[in-house]
Structure formats: structure tokens, C-alpha cells
Motif scaffolding. Structure first.
Motif, PDB file in Angstrom:
ATOM      1  N   SER A 444     -36.594 113.739  51.417  1.00 38.93           N
ATOM      2  CA  SER A 444     -35.947 115.039  51.639  1.00 38.93           C
ATOM      3  C   SER A 444     -36.450 116.134  50.713  1.00 38.93           C
ATOM      4  N   THR A 445     -36.854 115.791  49.504  1.00 41.37           N
ATOM      5  CA  THR A 445     -37.277 116.820  48.542  1.00 41.37           C
ATOM      6  C   THR A 445     -38.784 117.051  48.530  1.00 41.37           C
ATOM      7  N   LEU A 446     -39.520 116.269  49.311  1.00 42.37           N
ATOM      8  CA  LEU A 446     -40.970 116.467  49.365  1.00 42.37           C
ATOM      9  C   LEU A 446     -41.284 117.703  50.202  1.00 42.37           C
ATOM     10  N   GLN A 447     -42.280 118.429  49.812  1.00 43.03           N
ATOM     11  CA  GLN A 447     -42.645 119.649  50.523  1.00 43.03           C
ATOM     12  C   GLN A 447     -44.132 119.614  50.891  1.00 43.03           C
ATOM     13  N   PRO A 448     -44.456 118.941  51.995  1.00 41.74           N
ATOM     14  CA  PRO A 448     -45.862 118.921  52.420  1.00 41.74           C
ATOM     15  C   PRO A 448     -46.351 120.322  52.753  1.00 41.74           C
ATOM     16  N   VAL A 449     -47.640 120.551  52.528  1.00 42.30           N
ATOM     17  CA  VAL A 449     -48.224 121.843  52.847  1.00 42.30           C
ATOM     18  C   VAL A 449     -48.101 122.093  54.351  1.00 42.30           C
ATOM     19  N   GLU A 450     -47.913 123.342  54.751  1.00 41.19           N
ATOM     20  CA  GLU A 450     -47.781 123.688  56.163  1.00 41.19           C
ATOM     21  C   GLU A 450     -49.104 124.237  56.695  1.00 41.19           C
ATOM     22  N   ARG A 451     -49.426 123.851  57.914  1.00 46.14           N
ATOM     23  CA  ARG A 451     -50.614 124.369  58.592  1.00 46.14           C
ATOM     24  C   ARG A 451     -50.202 124.897  59.957  1.00 46.14           C
ATOM     25  N   ILE A 504     -63.279 111.918  54.637  1.00 47.22           N
ATOM     26  CA  ILE A 504     -63.294 113.255  55.247  1.00 47.22           C
ATOM     27  C   ILE A 504     -64.232 114.174  54.484  1.00 47.22           C
ATOM     28  N   PHE A 505     -64.091 114.187  53.163  1.00 40.86           N
ATOM     29  CA  PHE A 505     -64.925 115.071  52.346  1.00 40.86           C
ATOM     30  C   PHE A 505     -66.392 114.654  52.393  1.00 40.86           C
ATOM     31  N   ALA A 506     -66.641 113.341  52.414  1.00 43.90           N
ATOM     32  CA  ALA A 506     -68.018 112.858  52.415  1.00 43.90           C
ATOM     33  C   ALA A 506     -68.779 113.332  53.644  1.00 43.90           C
ATOM     34  N   MET A 507     -68.081 113.535  54.759  1.00 39.43           N
ATOM     35  CA  MET A 507     -68.742 113.975  55.983  1.00 39.43           C
ATOM     36  C   MET A 507     -68.830 115.494  56.088  1.00 39.43           C
ATOM     37  N   GLY A 508     -68.342 116.181  55.066  1.00 38.49           N
ATOM     38  CA  GLY A 508     -68.429 117.634  55.074  1.00 38.49           C
ATOM     39  C   GLY A 508     -67.293 118.312  55.797  1.00 38.49           C
ATOM     40  N   ALA A 509     -66.197 117.584  56.044  1.00 43.67           N
ATOM     41  CA  ALA A 509     -65.074 118.148  56.781  1.00 43.67           C
ATOM     42  C   ALA A 509     -63.982 118.615  55.827  1.00 43.67           C
ATOM     43  N   GLU A 510     -63.071 119.418  56.352  1.00 41.53           N
ATOM     44  CA  GLU A 510     -61.864 119.786  55.620  1.00 41.53           C
ATOM     45  C   GLU A 510     -60.715 118.932  56.151  1.00 41.53           C
ATOM     46  N   ALA A 511     -59.836 118.502  55.270  1.00 42.98           N
ATOM     47  CA  ALA A 511     -58.708 117.677  55.683  1.00 42.98           C
ATOM     48  C   ALA A 511     -57.674 118.539  56.400  1.00 42.98           C
ATOM     49  N   GLN A 512     -57.137 118.029  57.496  1.00 42.68           N
ATOM     50  CA  GLN A 512     -56.149 118.779  58.261  1.00 42.68           C
ATOM     51  C   GLN A 512     -54.765 118.139  58.189  1.00 42.68           C
ATOM     52  N   THR A 513     -54.640 116.910  58.687  1.00 41.92           N
ATOM     53  CA  THR A 513     -53.335 116.242  58.702  1.00 41.92           C
ATOM     54  C   THR A 513     -53.483 114.785  58.288  1.00 41.92           C
ATOM     55  N   ALA A 514     -52.365 114.203  57.855  1.00 41.15           N
ATOM     56  CA  ALA A 514     -52.339 112.793  57.470  1.00 41.15           C
ATOM     57  C   ALA A 514     -51.047 112.160  57.951  1.00 41.15           C
ATOM     58  N   GLU A 541     -48.648 115.371  46.587  1.00 44.65           N
ATOM     59  CA  GLU A 541     -49.290 116.300  45.657  1.00 44.65           C
ATOM     60  C   GLU A 541     -50.801 116.352  45.904  1.00 44.65           C
ATOM     61  N   VAL A 542     -51.404 115.190  46.132  1.00 46.57           N
ATOM     62  CA  VAL A 542     -52.841 115.138  46.388  1.00 46.57           C
ATOM     63  C   VAL A 542     -53.170 115.741  47.749  1.00 46.57           C
ATOM     64  N   LEU A 543     -52.376 115.399  48.763  1.00 48.43           N
ATOM     65  CA  LEU A 543     -52.617 115.940  50.100  1.00 48.43           C
ATOM     66  C   LEU A 543     -52.469 117.454  50.108  1.00 48.43           C
ATOM     67  N   ASN A 544     -51.437 117.953  49.451  1.00 47.03           N
ATOM     68  CA  ASN A 544     -51.217 119.401  49.414  1.00 47.03           C
ATOM     69  C   ASN A 544     -52.374 120.125  48.744  1.00 47.03           C
ATOM     70  N   ALA A 546     -55.335 119.305  48.747  1.00 45.25           N
ATOM     71  CA  ALA A 546     -56.463 119.301  49.679  1.00 45.25           C
ATOM     72  C   ALA A 546     -56.186 120.128  50.929  1.00 45.25           C
ATOM     73  N   GLY A 547     -55.015 120.742  51.019  1.00 48.53           N
ATOM     74  CA  GLY A 547     -54.659 121.509  52.212  1.00 48.53           C
ATOM     75  C   GLY A 547     -54.381 120.645  53.410  1.00 48.53           C
ATOM     76  N   CYS A 548     -54.019 119.389  53.168  1.00 47.80           N
ATOM     77  CA  CYS A 548     -53.791 118.410  54.229  1.00 47.80           C
ATOM     78  C   CYS A 548     -52.292 118.232  54.436  1.00 47.80           C
ATOM     79  N   ALA A 549     -51.817 118.455  55.666  1.00 40.23           N
ATOM     80  CA  ALA A 549     -50.388 118.382  55.960  1.00 40.23           C
ATOM     81  C   ALA A 549     -49.985 116.950  56.304  1.00 40.23           C
ATOM     82  N   LEU A 550     -49.004 116.423  55.594  1.00 34.48           N
ATOM     83  CA  LEU A 550     -48.420 115.134  55.968  1.00 34.48           C
ATOM     84  C   LEU A 550     -47.502 115.385  57.167  1.00 34.48           C
ATOM     85  N   VAL A 551     -47.803 114.732  58.304  1.00 36.86           N
ATOM     86  CA  VAL A 551     -47.071 115.050  59.530  1.00 36.86           C
ATOM     87  C   VAL A 551     -46.183 113.909  60.007  1.00 36.86           C
TER      88      VAL A 551
END
Length: 784
Positions: A444-451, A504-514, A541-544, A546-551
């Protein structure tokens, strides 16, 4: 005959030990010798290696090494079955029963003990906090001491090495002993360099009328004579009221020159304790009763220098902290099992063994006075025996488990029902999911980044997440999952998320969702809830970042803590990039002859954590490995692309050799690795040499057939590390040779301090084996 599976009793009560002082190491050892079923110990300490104050002067004098005088707290905690959280306590939430920490989520406790020592009161004197070095915390003093040693023994060109004035403020046993140790070491260092020890001037300042005021007159006379003989200027009845750069001021207005000022005066309690509800004395120490419980909160104990036993006031001395180990352990055990606590009365007199810098010491106890080299040998034997109890631990056998015993922990009716359920036959399938209420509270208190692309996710939970793919983008998919290898769920969550993002990073991509998949050991709801929260807090914290939204995700019960992620990334749909290939995607098959191979992180996590599980690794080695594993590959990947990388992969379970073979095959090239150039995590070479290898190592070693002239390299000390499986490892990439040095400098500037050029890409040879090994040191010697 198949053996019945042993039921592992989960945590029913949490005892949290804040600090790694002398008392708490005694508590850990006693719980290691006699575990309390259902009780989970957690140690929160900023320093992995906790110093033994009795040997500190000997370390300063050069008689002992760093490891001789430090207890490896992480290793001792592992031995005791305790969790080790490397952090610093900064507060207490009494209502929630949690310890507030500087850089991690709050840690719940049922019972807590504080043993954080004391701190010299430098802030009570103007300028002392800025220009003086307090002897505690010892790690900060040691850093300054090592800097002073380096500066005096290796002065910069053009600097005059002499006229260094060192002042110690504090005339008790600690101040006198430390000054004599510093003088002895520095004088020996200068003599070894054929320099005059008289370049150094030492002075001692004390506000008291005499030095060592708590010791008898013969002890004082002995040290007065020693200080005089060694040319130390002693200023008694001199209250230091101000400190500036290069000098200090006495209360009578006189100034005294000093290039280094060491503060060993009366100490006080940590400042953060004032903001708790704990009863404190005038110096900020925690007031405790005969059972070592706080007078204001019986669920909190305190011991060592930070505690003030109100009915038995004593001098702050290490002997009392050591002696409190047994009564504190017994009372913590009694408290958690609902039994009566026992009072502890400290001794009225104690033996002090005070060294004089050289291998000579004085024994002081009441009116007793003894002195001689033999006293130092006596002290040395006592100190070494004490340290051996905590550092000479028997190695753990793989898979060893103590026979389960019934728990004596006192539980209420609801907790008893949960405990019975936790050890009963559990359902499979969806019946093994973690309860919805537990999960919702934990998240409940986690705040995943929004995309913007996330149409349905954790903000509006449904059967599945719905994510839009932006125009002109392709989707990159990856998945990773593994069980916990460290006892800190918060750090484990960070590493697991970082590991999953690596592809994801190794292939040159940006992380979107997890999407997360986790298993959590069953137990009391409150304990399960906190474990899920701690783990997912670290991951988010790590996903955020990276700009990656936990969905979304799934959490079920399992025998071991485990976590994995399915990650989606976005990459330009066939668009151009800075890569010479003209493609946006970096694959393994882009190696080109003439390029160099760059590795962004050191290797060795597999052997180090195998050693950690067997008590074969030093705590600082594990600290450094975890720090490397928590470092994101995101910026490193961008840097490699900017410098023309054409192929890239992240190092994971197949190890360096396995991943390099995966790159050479589709590229149709050979590759050369320089074993000397490989960046290694501290301790990895030592643990491999000891024969401690990851359980995945044998499978990886099968790839040895890919090495040309493999038999010639088997005995090289770094050879086994080619097969060492990595977790959250670095990036392995090929970069044009003319851009390699610039790329390496840029990586170092971004914080990848151990990034290195480790080899080069070769034209395909006639041999079947694509990997050629070299040893840069041997090759260089051969050319000479």
C-alpha cells in the motif's frame, strides 16, 4: 530410504540489535551456541567490521593488523543465523515498534537492544567538530590516521616533512594510551626512512589536575615518567575551549600550535536518542535498570557505553560491555519466551591493562600496580583469546541444519493459530498465494513510477496490466527469477530488480514496465507482510530510478524467499543510432575484428557468496560485492553506445566465458582475454584459491573446450573465475579500438570505477576454439 523433509520454523518474534558493540557480539555468540526456535535476530550496524577497543592502541602502534583488531560482524551474524542490515539507526517509532534507519525502510522489532557506544563531545567546543578528529567512531579516526601516516611517510614533492605537531585532548587512560601508540608508530616509520623522529612534537591536554584520574598514584606516576621520557608536553588543568586550523585555545586565553588534534575527552550519547522517548541521563546515555531494560520502555534494552545503569554507575570501560553480553542475552531470551528477567550487578573493581605504545604495559586495579613487558604479553594473550571467540568460527557444512526444537516463544491466541497454520500441510495451486490483505498492506505504501503508456496497472488493479506501445517503438521482453542469496530482503529486492533490468539495458532499450513474481516463506502475517514490503520496497526503488513502472505481479508461499521480474523495454523500431551498425538494437552478434572488449564491473559474485554461506568470506568483501550488484547498468549501456559499441551483453549465470562464447559464435570471430586485466571483486581470488566455488560452476566449466590451448591455463589463479556465475553483473561490450580509452574514461567518470579493457576481438582462426587467453604480465616480461 527417503528422509522426511524437515519443517523449518519461521520467525515468530524479532529481536533487533542496534549496533555492533562488545555486548552485542557476545549476544550473537550465545544465540549461535544455543538458538532460540522461532526467534529471529537482526543486527543493524553501519560498520561491517566492528573494532575491539582493547586492541585499538596496539593497532595504531603497528603491533596488529586491521583484521586482528576487528570482529567481522556480518560473518558472525551469519554464524548465529541472524540477519545483518548494514545501515545506521536514526530513530525509534515506539508505537509501531520499528527502528528508523538512514537509508532503508523501518525495521520492526518485538524486542530491541541498543549497543552503539559513545561519541566524544567535540561539538561542545567551538571549532572542534571541524578541526579535531574524535577517536570515535573508530572508522573515521582510522581513515584520518591512515591519511596522516601516508602524509608523513610520503610527503609531496617540495613539502617540508618536519615540524608536525600532534595534540591529544583528553588525559584519561584512553587519551594517554592512544598518544603513546601514535608516537611509537610514527617514530618507527620515520626512523625506517632514515628521518629524525624529533620532526614530530606531541602534546597532551587535560582539564583535570592530573592524568589518569581514576587510577592509583603509582599508575599515574609511571605514565607521567613515560610521557616525560618520550618528550611529550603535558598540560594539566588546561581546559580546551576553542579549536582552529593549526591551533587550539585554552581557557586562560593561550594558544597552542597543533597540526593534528585528536579528541579523546568525556563522551556522550548519539544525538538521535534525544528525539526518542527513552529516558536519558545528563550526558545523553540511555538509563537502564538492573535487567538492562530502558526505564521508559521495557521492550528496549541497552548495554555498553551507551547505557547508564542507574543503580550501579560505573566508568565507561570495555570490560563492562564485554561482561554484559551474557546477562543481556539471557534477559532477551527470557523476555521473548515470557519468563522472568534476572538482575545484573556489575563488579565494583576491574582490571585495566594499559599499554605504553611499545610492547610494555601497566596493570591497574584499585591499588594494584604492575608494569613490564610481561604485562603486555599477558594483555596480548587475553585480547587474542577474546577475538578468537568471534573470528575463529568453524566453517559451515553445506546444507547443514540443526535439529528442530519446539518453540518456547510466548504467543497470543491469534498468533498461535497462524503459527500452527504456517507449519501445517499447505495447499498448492492458488491456495499457495499470499493472502490478499497481507499483500495489500505490504504494497500500500509503495509508489511505483507512473508512465503514460500504462492504461491498467497497480493504480487500478485488474486481471492483467494493459500497456500501450508508443508509435515507432518495438518491445523488448526479458525475464529473470532467483532465490535469495542474502538475508536482507530490502537489498535482495534491489539486486533482483537490477539483475532483471540488465538484459534491457544491454540491448540498448529503455525499461518500460515490470511484473513481479515472488515466493515468501509462510509464517505470522506480520512477519510475511514486512518481508514482502522490505523486498518490494528495494525493488521499486531500483525500478523507479530506471523509469520502469511496476504494473503487477504474483506472490505465493514457498520454502525460500525468491523474486523475479518479467520486464518490457522499448527501442526504436529499426531506427538509426550512433552504433556503426546503423541499428538501434545492440545484440551479441556484433563483434568486429580489431575492436576491444570492455567490462564495466568486476566479477566474482558466485564464489564470494558461496564462501559467505560457508563463513569463508570477509564481511567487507560481501559489502563490496553487494555495492557492485546494486549499481545499475543503465548509464553504462548509454556510455558504451555513445562510444560506438556494436555488441553488448550483461554478465549473469553463464559467467564471463559463457557470455563471450555466446558473442563470438554469431559474430563469426575469435576473442582474446587478458587474465591479468580482469577486474575482480575483492576476495574473489582468495575464495577461488580456497576451492570455494558456486554450485553452478561445474556446469559452466563444460565450456572450457572453447578455450584454445586450455590445458596451459588450468593452473592460472584467475582461470576458475572465467566460469564464475554472476548476479547483476556488468556489461561486456565491443568498442572500436580508437575510442576505447575515451569510453573507459567516461565510464570511470560515471562511477564504474572498476571498468576495464579486458581483451580484443580477433579475426576467426583455423582452430575450433574461439577464445584465446593471455597473461599481460607474462607477455610483457617475455617481450622485454
Amino acid at each position: 530410504m527417503q528422509q522426511p523433509q524437515q519443517t523449518v520454523l519461521r520467525a515468530l518474534r524479532d529481536i533487533v540489535l542496534v549496533g555492533g558493540g562488545h555486548t552485542h557480539v557476545g549476544v550473537l555468540k550465545r544465540f549461535a551456541m544455543k538458538p532460540e526456535p522461532g526467534v529471529r535476530l537482526t543486527v543493524i550496524c553501519r560498520d561491517t567490521h566492528t573494532p575491539y577497543s582493547g586492541m585499538l592502541p596496539g593497532y595504531v602502534a603497528g603491533h596488529y593488523s586491521y583484521d586482528d583488531v576487528h570482529i567481522d560482524l556480518r560473518r558472525l551474524a551469519e554464524y548465529a543465523g541472524a540477519r545483518f542490515f548494514r545501515d545506521e539507526a536514526i530513530g525509534i517509532d515506539h508505537e509501531a515498534q520499528t527502528v528508523l534507519c538512514r537509508s532503508r525502510p523501518p525495521v520492526p522489532y518485538d524486542w530491541m537492544s541498543i549497543n552503539i557506544g559513545s561519541t566524544p563531545s567535540v561539538n561542545s567546543v567551538s571549532g572542534a567538530g571541524e578541526h579535531a578528529v574524535p577517536v570515535k567512531p573508530i572508522h573515521q579516526f582510522n581513515d584520518r590516521w591512515q591519511s596522516l601516516l601516508e602524509r608523513l611517510t610520503h610527503p609531496h614533492t617540495g613539502q617540508h616533512p618536519g615540524q608536525t605537531r600532534i595534540a591529544v585532548v583528553g588525559g584519561g587512560a584512553g587519551g594517554v594510551e592512544l598518544l603513546l601508540a601514535m608516537q611509537y608508530r610514527l617514530s618507527n616509520e620515520l626512523s625506517a626512512l632514515a628521518r629524525d623522529p624529533s620532526e614530530l612534537r606531541f602534546s597532551l591536554f587535560t582539564r583535570g589536575a592530573q592524568i589518569l584520574p581514576t587510577h592509583n598514584s603509582r599508575v599515574r606516576a609511571h605514565f607521567q615518567a613515560t610521557l616525560k621520557q618520550r618528550g611529550v608536553e603535558v598540560y594539566t588543568a588546561t581546559d580546551v575551549v576553542g579549536v582552529e586550523a593549526g591551533r587550539l585555545q585554552a581557557a586562560n586565553g593561550s594558544w597552542h600550535a597543533a597540526d593534528e588534534i585528536v579528541w579523546v575527552t568525556n563522551a556522550g550519547g548519539a544525538a538521535w536518542l534525544r528525539d526518542t522517548r527513552l529516558a536519558l541521563d545528563d550526558d545523553g546515555f540511555i538509563q537502564v535498570g538492573d535487567t538492562l531494560q530502558s526505564l521508559s520502555d521495557p521492550r528496549i534494552f541497552a548495554a555498553g557505553d551507551i547505557a547508564s545503569q542507574v543503580d550501579h554507575p560505573r566508568e565507561k570501560a570495555g570490560v563492562f560491555a564485554v561482561r554484559q553480553g551474557r546477562p543481556l542475552a539471557d534477559n532477551l531470551r527470557a523476555a521473548v519466551t515470557g519468563r522472568a528477567l534476572s538482575p545484573y550487578r556489575p563488579q565494583a573493581k576491574w582490571l585495566a591493562l594499559i599499554s605504553t605504545g611499545d610492547r610494555h604495559a601497566v596493570a591497574s586495579r584499585g591499588g594494584l600496580f604492575l608494569a613490564g613487558d610481561w604485562v603486555w604479553r599477558w594483555k596480548d594473550g587475553i585480547d587474542r583469546r577474546f577475538m578468537s571467540k568471534f573470528n575463529d568460527l568453524p566453517p559451515m557444512e553445506e546444507g547443514a541444519m540443526r535439529a528442530p526444537r519446539a518453540s518456547r516463544v510466548a504467543l497470543n491466541e491469534e498468533e498461535s493459530a497462524q503459527a500452527i497454520s504456517a507449519i501445517a500441510m499447505r495447499c498448492g495451486g492458488c491456495g499457495a498465494k499470499v493472502g490478499a490483505s497481507v499483500l495489500s498492506r505490504a504494497l500500500s505504501t509503495l509508489q511505483p513510477v507512473e508512465r503514460d503508456e500504462v492504461l491498467v496497472g497497480l493504480h487500478a488493479p485488474d486481471d492483467a496490466a494493459v500497456v500501450r506501445v508508443p508509435p515507432g517503438k518495438d518491445v523488448v521482453h526479458t525475464v529473470d527469477f532467483f532465490r535469495a542469496f542474502i538475508d536482507d530482503p530490502y537489498v535482495f529486492g534491489k539486486v533482483a530488480a537490477n539483475h532483471a533490468l540488465g538484459d534491457i539495458f544491454a540491448m540498448g532499450a529503455e525499461a518500460q514496465t515490470a511484473t513481479a513474481v515472488a515466493t515468501v516463506p509462510q509464517g505470522l502475517e506480520a512477519k510475511v507482510e514486512d518481508t514482502v514490503y522490505q523486498m518490494m520496497r528495494g525493488a521499486v526503488e531500483v525500478l523507479n530510478e530506471a523509469g520502469c513502472a511496476l504494473v503487477g505481479g504474483h506472490t505465493g508461499e514457498g520454502s525460500e524467499l525468491a523474486l523475479g521480474f518479467a520486464v518490457n523495454g522499448l527501442i526504436d523500431a529499426g531506427g538509426a543510432s550512433d552504433s556503426p551498425t546503423g541499428k538501434a538494437i545492440l545484440t551479441k552478434g556484433g563483434l568486429r575484428p580489431g575492436q576491444v572488449l570492455i567490462l564495466t564491473k568486476p566479477i566474482g559474485t558466485g564464489t564470494l557468496f558461496a564462501a559467505h554461506a560457508r563463513l569463508g568470506a570477509r564481511g567487507r568483501w560481501i559489502d563490496a560485492a553487494l555495492e557492485s550488484m546494486c549499481q545499475s547498468n543503465r548509464q553504462g549501456a548509454s556510455c558504451l553506445r555513445e562510444h560506438g559499441a556494436t555488441a553488448c551483453t550483461d554478465l549473469t549465470g553463464f559467467g564471463l566465458l559463457g557470455h563471450l562464447v555466446e558473442m563470438t559464435r554469431p559474430s563469426g570471430v575469435d576473442a582474446e582475454l587478458d587474465l591479468t586485466a580482469l577486474p575482480l571483486l575483492e576476495g574473489a581470488e582468495e575464495t577461488v584459491a580456497a576451492g570455494i566455488l558456486s554450485s553452478l560452476q561445474p556446469a559452466n566449466v563444460r565450456l572450457r573446450r572453447a578455450i584454445h590451448d586450455q590445458a596451459a591455463w588450468v593452473d592460472h589463479p584467475r582461470y576458475p573465475l572465467l566460469f564464475d556465475p554472476q548476479t547483476a553483473g556488468g556489461l561486456l561490450a565491443s568498442v572500436p579500438a580508437e575510442r576505447a580509452e575515451a569510453c573507459l574514461a567516461a565510464l570511470h567518470a560515471l562511477g564504474y570505477a572498476r571498468a576495464a579493457i579486458i581483451g580484443r576481438v580477433l579475426e576467426p582462426g583455423d582452430a575450433l576454439e574461439p577464445i584465446h587467453l593471455t597473461d599481460g604480465i607474462k607477455e610483457s616480461a617475455h617481450r622485454r
